[in-house]
Enzyme design. Sequence first.
Site, PDB file in Angstrom:
ATOM      1  N   THR A 146       0.858  -1.193   0.000  1.00 47.48           N
ATOM      2  CA  THR A 146       0.000   0.000   0.000  1.00 47.48           C
ATOM      3  C   THR A 146       0.891   1.239   0.000  1.00 47.48           C
ATOM      4  OG1 THR A 146      -1.858  -1.011   1.126  1.00 47.48           O
ATOM      5  CG2 THR A 146      -1.551   1.334   1.539  1.00 47.48           C
ATOM      6  N   ASP A 201      -8.973  -0.114   5.378  1.00 46.66           N
ATOM      7  CA  ASP A 201      -8.834   1.067   6.226  1.00 46.66           C
ATOM      8  C   ASP A 201      -8.424   2.322   5.458  1.00 46.66           C
ATOM      9  OD1 ASP A 201      -6.373  -0.413   5.810  1.00 46.66           O
ATOM     10  OD2 ASP A 201      -5.409   1.091   7.075  1.00 46.66           O
TER      11      ASP A 201
HETATM   12  N1  ASP Z   1      -4.266  -1.623   4.731  1.00 45.33           N
HETATM   13  C1  ASP Z   1      -4.528  -2.093   3.397  1.00 45.33           C
HETATM   14  C2  ASP Z   1      -5.921  -2.648   3.355  1.00 45.33           C
HETATM   15  O1  ASP Z   1      -6.295  -3.330   4.274  1.00 45.33           O
HETATM   16  C3  ASP Z   1      -3.590  -3.138   2.930  1.00 45.33           C
HETATM   17  C4  ASP Z   1      -2.138  -2.850   3.152  1.00 45.33           C
HETATM   18  O2  ASP Z   1      -1.777  -1.820   3.654  1.00 45.33           O
HETATM   19  O3  ASP Z   1      -1.337  -3.688   2.793  1.00 45.33           O
HETATM   20  O4  ASP Z   1      -6.604  -2.478   2.387  1.00 45.33           O
END
Ligand code: ASP
Length: 283
Positions: free
Chosen positions: A144, A175
Amino acid sequence: MDILVAGYQALQRGAGSLDAVELAVRLLEDDALFNAGRGSVLTACGTVEMDAAIMDGKNRRAGAVAAVTTIKNPIGAARAVMETSPHVLLAGSGAETFAAEQGLEKADPGYFITPRREEQLRKARMPTALPLNPKEDQPGAVGTVGAVARDMKGHLAAATSTGGMTNKLPGRVGDSPLIGSGTWADDETCAVSCTGDGELFIRTVFAHEVHTLLRFTDMDLRQACKTALKQLETLGGSGGCIAVDARGNVVLALNTPGMYRAWIGMDGIPYVRIFADEDSGVV
Ligand code: ASP
């Protein structure tokens, strides 16, 4: 490194923090190495559904999109939601229609899909694999993207963009686009962008928790990030955050083996880090 410097140079030229974080995230979305825009991870159906959010610390204005499939740069759509709609979060087909009306660039769903992500999905579907967020080979490989910045006027901003988790159910929203969970900015306290187990960042309202700890306790930014991470860990979550406070202190906190991260602080020197045991941020 180039993207970090691009954001920094924009700030040096007098750009606002909002423009700088949007620029950095847009460039990261275009880079297929990261899990955002092109190169996003795949859902259980082999499709890409992206989430993004941006927040302006000056006035707590915020915009976000969720589960979008054809917007080339979801962070641009998030900003358009903030600036040209009365809403904070648009999802799915409504967000796509809105982006098209705003004249934002579209891309075919195939543009976002890379062989590496197809391979990750194939592995995640194997009977021994975990259903969500299979840990990948490299640290920080979940990918991300996020940016936080403080500009010359002292304004803070945060932006986050993601394809979410490999093998997620279609329709799942993480999130990143939820203001207060994965993304937050308030000039009074801090700007925060998160990565990791999205469900846990939602359940701990992570980014807002960092803000609250700064606002109502005597903790500094590092202590606040660490405390929020401890709470996440208590519920079984892993991940990290990047944060900058009102005075320009930078913290990059994580409880995973690594997280790709980079910053330029008051000393003007670019730092890049991958593993957890490397010095991570300046307070
Ligand atoms: N937090 C992100 C989500 O849950 C995924 C990630 O940061 O790898 O969509």
